[in-house]
Design a protein around this motif. Structure first.
Motif, PDB file in Angstrom:
ATOM      1  N   GLU A  44      -1.662  -3.097  10.228  1.00  0.00           N
ATOM      2  CA  GLU A  44      -2.175  -4.443   9.666  1.00  0.00           C
ATOM      3  C   GLU A  44      -3.417  -4.820  10.345  1.00  0.00           C
ATOM      4  O   GLU A  44      -4.384  -5.498   9.763  1.00  0.00           O
ATOM      5  N   TYR A  69      -1.752  -9.485  11.891  1.00  0.00           N
ATOM      6  CA  TYR A  69      -2.835  -9.354  11.149  1.00  0.00           C
ATOM      7  C   TYR A  69      -4.104  -9.975  11.906  1.00  0.00           C
ATOM      8  O   TYR A  69      -4.982  -9.308  12.670  1.00  0.00           O
ATOM      9  N   HIS A  76      -5.378   0.022   3.820  1.00  0.00           N
ATOM     10  CA  HIS A  76      -4.214   0.747   4.491  1.00  0.00           C
ATOM     11  C   HIS A  76      -4.521   2.276   4.406  1.00  0.00           C
ATOM     12  O   HIS A  76      -3.723   3.080   5.031  1.00  0.00           O
ATOM     13  N   GLU A 111       0.895  -1.464   0.080  1.00  0.00           N
ATOM     14  CA  GLU A 111      -0.154  -0.033  -0.093  1.00  0.00           C
ATOM     15  C   GLU A 111       0.732   1.202   0.000  1.00  0.00           C
ATOM     16  O   GLU A 111       1.943   1.376   0.682  1.00  0.00           O
ATOM     17  N   ASN A 146      -6.492  -2.909  10.176  1.00  0.00           N
ATOM     18  CA  ASN A 146      -7.035  -2.821   8.567  1.00  0.00           C
ATOM     19  C   ASN A 146      -7.711  -4.268   8.440  1.00  0.00           C
ATOM     20  O   ASN A 146      -8.744  -4.436   7.783  1.00  0.00           O
ATOM     21  N   HIS A 176      -7.791  -5.046   1.088  1.00  0.00           N
ATOM     22  CA  HIS A 176      -6.558  -5.018   2.263  1.00  0.00           C
ATOM     23  C   HIS A 176      -5.888  -3.789   1.804  1.00  0.00           C
ATOM     24  O   HIS A 176      -5.552  -2.843   2.784  1.00  0.00           O
ATOM     25  N   GLU A 177      -5.230  -3.651   0.620  1.00  0.00           N
ATOM     26  CA  GLU A 177      -4.249  -2.576   0.377  1.00  0.00           C
ATOM     27  C   GLU A 177      -4.865  -1.205   0.350  1.00  0.00           C
ATOM     28  O   GLU A 177      -4.333  -0.531   1.023  1.00  0.00           O
TER      29      GLU A 177
HETATM   30 ZN   LIG Z   1      -1.295  -4.680   5.028  1.00  0.00          ZN
END
Ligand SMILES: [Zn+2]
Length: 637
Positions: free
Chosen positions: A421, A478, A402, A376, A424, A398-399
């Motif tokens: 992470e 994560y 960010h 990202e 997110n 996901h990206e």
């Molecule tokens: Zn990530």
């Protein structure tokens, strides 16, 4: 009185012998869990106890002007950057520190030195010997513009003052930048491509942890103008706004580009069949693409002559001007089950996160297919060119998630990966349930299977990313922090209170630098709940959860008079409790008990108004908790 009491006590003792299982040892200590002092210091007028920045909060800023050019023969990038650094702190700074992350690709770097024999995702490959060559470093007088030679020193990935530079872009750039050779040419994904200011704050002073690969970035906000000069057959996508589309696109492309900006449906700006057609690019040797990104911590860009390009309009709640979703990908990635839907994924994700948390702050969002699996940057992400369907939705969501953590909420990624992470990962789950009527949503059926990976690793979540073993990286950065927020939202606070508190945190710290304590304060204030027991167990320590049902006693031995049920907390982390009671007469009832039942000890007895014989008592009946021993969750009297 006395006799009666004695008889009752005897009766219940006999019942206990009949229905209580042998008790195993407990690891629980309520004084560990609920110790009254949690914060290391009281809030002050810089970082308040309310979880918001105080009246004396300050933050430095860094504006960059960059001119760079890409040499497609050598894969080299040559640039000059002028940095305007503003010291808003109450103290004079006799020196400054910069991140020169590209130096991780120098064979003598610490990043190379700490790569173990197995290599791994962040490894420098093929003995590539790169890094910056600094041609000149000058200090400019802001009033007169006069330049003097700077006295500077480079130490690994950090540098003490300012810069003409060049480097060769590695093919494998720690899965954060690099280049991919496709049928129709190289795709360049360019990041960590100019020296950037370290953050100076009231927490640590200069934040100078080196770039070793696994730990990401901690950067100041500012406005960045950058010009990228490339061969004219290339198309460039970058963070922020493209300032000169008319100079770098053909008239046909410009028309489609403007159509895409206004269209809900994806508009193809350069089609698959046009990629090999020289007429699809302006003639001439080289072109300069000009970009501007405001209030940002970084910029990145991608360039290739192999790009198919499409785009669509995004409707961002709370953003006055329209914004554009775009995708750049090679013909290898074309298709409705692949990158043909990428722009709609960008649009779906960003529209959702804007509504849920905070408006997306940049005029464009570009998804680039290339060698990087998923990385990202503000307004641009790099996703694997082979990603398809659910995988492509997941990595795109996901990206771009960010863009909220850490692009909008600028926490220190190099130290606290769980704050970007993990947070997110949590919002990705919420977005999955919302996108296209839950097309890719997979609800969590049980968290019990998560207990082993969450708790059996030796490290707590509060571990510096570079210290996390690669096998624990996914859990610690994560899934465990993501689940932590889910548990707070679903099991502890409820959706309404959690979402309010989470937004309170995001809005308070948008474009600022929160610490973990600022986050804890914000959530506790916003939700009206003391959560130190949870932060202690889930974040600071690797405390396990094990709830159990251990006994049922009927009042006076008569099921119709109600039952006293005994539950236990056998491991160190207490949680609120849900108990389900089934009776022989077919009735099923549930009771909710707050976490405070565990304040005085690990055994709790409560009354359940049974009307008949109880056949089964189950604690955490929906398996919402990662309980380490589900075998003691059900009790059959
Ligand atoms: Zn990530």
């Amino acid at each position: 009185m006395r006799n009666v009491f004695g008889l009752l006590a005897l009766a219940s003792l006999m019942l206990v012998q009949q229905t209580v299982k042998a008790q195993s040892a407990s690891n629980y200590d309520p004084h560990d869990a609920f110790a009254p002092l949690f914060y290391p210091a009281y809030g002050d007028d810089i970082r308040t106890a309310a979880g918001v920045p105080g009246p004396k909060y300050w933050q430095n800023s860094a504006d960059y002007k960059i001119d760079a050019s890409l040499d497609a023969e050598t894969h080299g990038i040559t640039g000059t950057v002028t940095i305007t650094y503003k010291n808003n702190s109450p103290i004079d700074l006799p020196f400054v520190w910069l991140q020169v992350d590209q130096n991780i690709y120098n064979l003598k770097s610490r990043g190379v030195a700490i790569t173990d024999l197995s290599g791994g995702r962040w490894a420098n490959r093929d003995a590539f010997d790169g890094g910056y060559s600094l041609e000149s470093v000058q200090i400019l007088n802001p009033a007169t513009g006069a330049a003097t030679k700077a006295d500077y020193l480079v130490s690994d990935t950090r540098m003490k003052l300012k810069i003409a530079y060049k480097f060769i872009l590695p093919q494998y750039g720690t899965d954060r930048c690099g280049r991919l050779e496709t049928k129709n040419g190289w795709i360049y994904e360019v990041a960590q491509w100019y020296p950037r200011m370290c953050v100076f704050d009231n927490v640590l002073g200069w934040n100078t942890l080196p770039y070793l690969g696994q730990g990401e970035f901690y950067l100041e906000y500012g406005n960045i103008e950058y010009n990228v000069n490339v061969p004219s057959e290339m198309i460039v996508g970058g963070s922020g706004e493209l300032l000169n589309p008319a100079e770098v696109l053909t008239p046909t492309q410009l028309k489609r580009y403007n159509e895409a900006k206004a269209s809900e449906k994806t508009v193809v700006i350069r089609s698959e069949s046009e990629v090999t057609d020289p007429a699809s690019r302006p003639q001439g040797k080289r072109l300069t693409w000009r970009f501007k990104c405001t209030n940002t911590r970084d910029v990145a860009w991608a360039a290739s002559k192999a790009f198919v390009w499409d785009g669509a309009r995004m409707n961002i709640v709370g953003r006055p001007a329209p914004a554009m979703a775009q995708s750049l990908y090679p013909v290898e990635s074309v298709g409705d089950s692949a990158w043909g839907r990428a722009t709609q994924y960008v649009k779906g994700a960003l529209e959702f996160y804007s509504k849920y948390l905070y408006p997306f702050s940049y005029p464009s969002a570009t998804n680039v297919a290339g060698i990087v699996g998923g990385m990202e940057y503000p307004g641009i992400v790099f996703c694997g060119y082979r990603a398809r369907s659910r995988g492509l939705w997941g990595v795109t969501s996901h990206e771009f998630g960010h863009n909220w953590f850490p692009m909008i909420v600028g926490s220190n990624e190099r130290k606290y990966s769980w704050m970007d992470e993990g947070f997110n990962t949590f919002i990705n789950g919420v977005a999955d349930s919302a996108f296209n009527n839950g097309e890719y949503f997979r609800p969590i059926k049980s968290r019990v299977r998560m207990a082993k990976p969450y708790f059996d690793g030796a490290n707590p979540m509060l571990t510096i990313p570079d210290q996390e073993p690669s096998r624990e990286w996914g859990v610690l950065s994560y899934s465990k922090p993501g689940s932590g927020l889910e548990l707070l939202r679903e099991e502890v606070l409820g959706k309404q209170r959690f979402d309010y508190a989470f937004r309170y945190y995001v809005h308070a710290w948008a474009f600022k630098h929160p610490t973990p304590y600022d986050f804890f304060h914000a959530i506790e204030n916003g939700s009206g709940e003391t959560l130190d027991w949870f932060w202690r167990g889930w974040v600071f320590n690797n405390w396990k959860i094990d709830q159990a049902v251990t006994g049922v006693e009927y009042v006076g031995g008569d099921p119709s008079k109600g039952a006293n049920i005994t539950i236990e907390n056998k491991e160190k982390l207490p949680m609120p409790v849900t108990v389900e009671v089934k009776e022989e007469n077919g009735s099923t009832n549930r009771m909710q008990l707050p976490v405070e039942i565990w304040e005085k000890g690990g055994t709790w007895k409560f009354h359940f108004p049974s009307t008949g014989k109880i056949t089964q008592v189950t604690i955490d009946p929906d398996q919402r908790l990662p309980d380490t021993d589900p075998s003691n969750n059900t009790f059959k009297p």
